[in-house]
Design a protein around this motif. Structure first.
Motif, short mmCIF file in Angstrom:
data_model
loop_
_atom_site.label_atom_id
_atom_site.label_comp_id
_atom_site.label_asym_id
_atom_site.label_seq_id
_atom_site.Cartn_x
_atom_site.Cartn_y
_atom_site.Cartn_z
N ILE A 10 0.86 -1.18 0.00
CA ILE A 10 0.00 0.00 0.00
C ILE A 10 0.89 1.23 0.00
CG2 ILE A 10 -1.74 1.28 1.31
CD1 ILE A 10 -2.26 -1.64 2.61
N VAL A 11 0.61 2.17 -0.90
CA VAL A 11 1.35 3.42 -0.96
C VAL A 11 0.35 4.57 -0.91
CG1 VAL A 11 2.96 4.85 -2.27
CG2 VAL A 11 3.18 2.35 -2.34
N ASP A 12 0.39 5.31 0.21
CA ASP A 12 -0.52 6.44 0.38
C ASP A 12 0.13 7.41 1.36
OD1 ASP A 12 -2.72 8.19 1.02
OD2 ASP A 12 -4.09 6.62 0.37
N ASP A 13 0.18 8.67 1.01
CA ASP A 13 0.81 9.67 1.89
C ASP A 13 -0.08 10.05 3.07
OD1 ASP A 13 -0.84 10.93 -0.14
OD2 ASP A 13 -0.09 12.85 0.59
N ASP A 14 -1.34 9.67 3.03
CA ASP A 14 -2.29 9.95 4.11
C ASP A 14 -2.25 8.79 5.11
OD1 ASP A 14 -4.55 10.25 5.74
OD2 ASP A 14 -5.75 11.09 4.11
N GLU A 15 -1.60 9.02 6.26
CA GLU A 15 -1.38 7.93 7.22
C GLU A 15 -2.66 7.24 7.68
OE1 GLU A 15 1.04 6.83 11.30
OE2 GLU A 15 0.82 8.93 10.75
N VAL A 17 -5.50 6.80 6.13
CA VAL A 17 -5.99 5.96 5.03
C VAL A 17 -5.06 4.76 4.85
CG1 VAL A 17 -6.42 5.83 2.54
CG2 VAL A 17 -7.16 7.84 3.84
N ARG A 18 -3.77 5.02 4.85
CA ARG A 18 -2.76 3.95 4.68
C ARG A 18 -2.96 2.87 5.75
NH1 ARG A 18 1.53 7.14 4.87
NH2 ARG A 18 2.11 6.75 7.01
N LEU A 24 -7.41 -3.47 6.81
CA LEU A 24 -8.41 -4.22 6.05
C LEU A 24 -7.77 -5.41 5.34
CD1 LEU A 24 -11.23 -4.66 4.84
CD2 LEU A 24 -10.59 -3.01 3.04
N MET A 25 -6.64 -5.18 4.69
CA MET A 25 -5.97 -6.26 3.97
C MET A 25 -5.49 -7.35 4.93
SD MET A 25 -6.15 -5.71 0.73
CE MET A 25 -7.80 -5.07 1.06
N ARG A 26 -4.99 -6.94 6.07
CA ARG A 26 -4.55 -7.93 7.07
C ARG A 26 -5.73 -8.71 7.62
NH1 ARG A 26 0.49 -5.04 10.27
NH2 ARG A 26 1.98 -5.44 8.59
N SER A 27 -6.88 -8.05 7.81
CA SER A 27 -8.07 -8.74 8.31
C SER A 27 -8.56 -9.78 7.30
CB SER A 27 -9.18 -7.76 8.64
OG SER A 27 -9.80 -7.25 7.47
N MET A 28 -8.20 -9.59 6.03
CA MET A 28 -8.55 -10.55 4.98
C MET A 28 -7.52 -11.66 4.87
SD MET A 28 -9.83 -7.80 2.11
CE MET A 28 -9.81 -9.02 0.82
N GLU A 110 -15.62 -1.33 1.05
CA GLU A 110 -14.62 -2.38 1.32
C GLU A 110 -14.75 -3.56 0.35
OE1 GLU A 110 -14.64 -3.59 5.43
OE2 GLU A 110 -14.04 -1.60 6.12
N ALA A 111 -15.98 -3.92 0.02
CA ALA A 111 -16.20 -5.04 -0.89
C ALA A 111 -15.61 -4.75 -2.28
CB ALA A 111 -17.69 -5.36 -1.00
#
Length: 125
Positions: A10-15, A17-18, A24-28, A110-111
């Protein structure tokens, strides 16, 4: 055990959101790493192990478009999902024509992100 190539970057400058996307990805069940900039991601050893890249479109220094293009030019065809708080139909059209898997507007469902990641990982195989 998951394939190492299924790493989600994940690359996002907004902490906030990042960190939310990372959670979310880890929960999956996906191994996940996060970076504040495209340059940080490109300098990391995980580029070659990334099965799906989720990147913000608008970031200082290197946009999500630039990052996707740089990876493609370097021979790293990483399936990419772009996310943006400032959607534009012309940008969406350009992104999809450039091989981006999905162009999602923040806040995204999320879906929708889950489905885009699933498609990206299927293409990576």
């Amino acid at each position: 055990m998951r394939n190492k190539r299924q790493l989600i970057s994940i690359v996002d400058d907004d902490e906030p959101v990042r960190e939310a996307v990372k959670g979310l990805m880890r929960s999956m069940g996906f191994p996940t790493v996060a970076f504040a900039s495209g340059a940080d991601f490109l300098q990391s050893p995980v580029v070659v192990r990334t099965g799906c890249l989720i990147a913000d479109v608008n970031m200082p220094g290197m946009s999500g478009f630039d990052l996707h293009g740089h990876l493609s030019a370097q021979g790293h065809a990483v399936p990419t999902v772009l996310i943006t708080a400032y959607p534009a139909e012309s940008a969406r059209t350009f992104a999809l024509a450039s091989g981006v898997i999905a162009y999602l507007t923040k806040p995204f469902v999320e879906a929708d992100l889950s489905e885009a990641v699933r498609i990206a990982l299927a293409r990576r195989r």
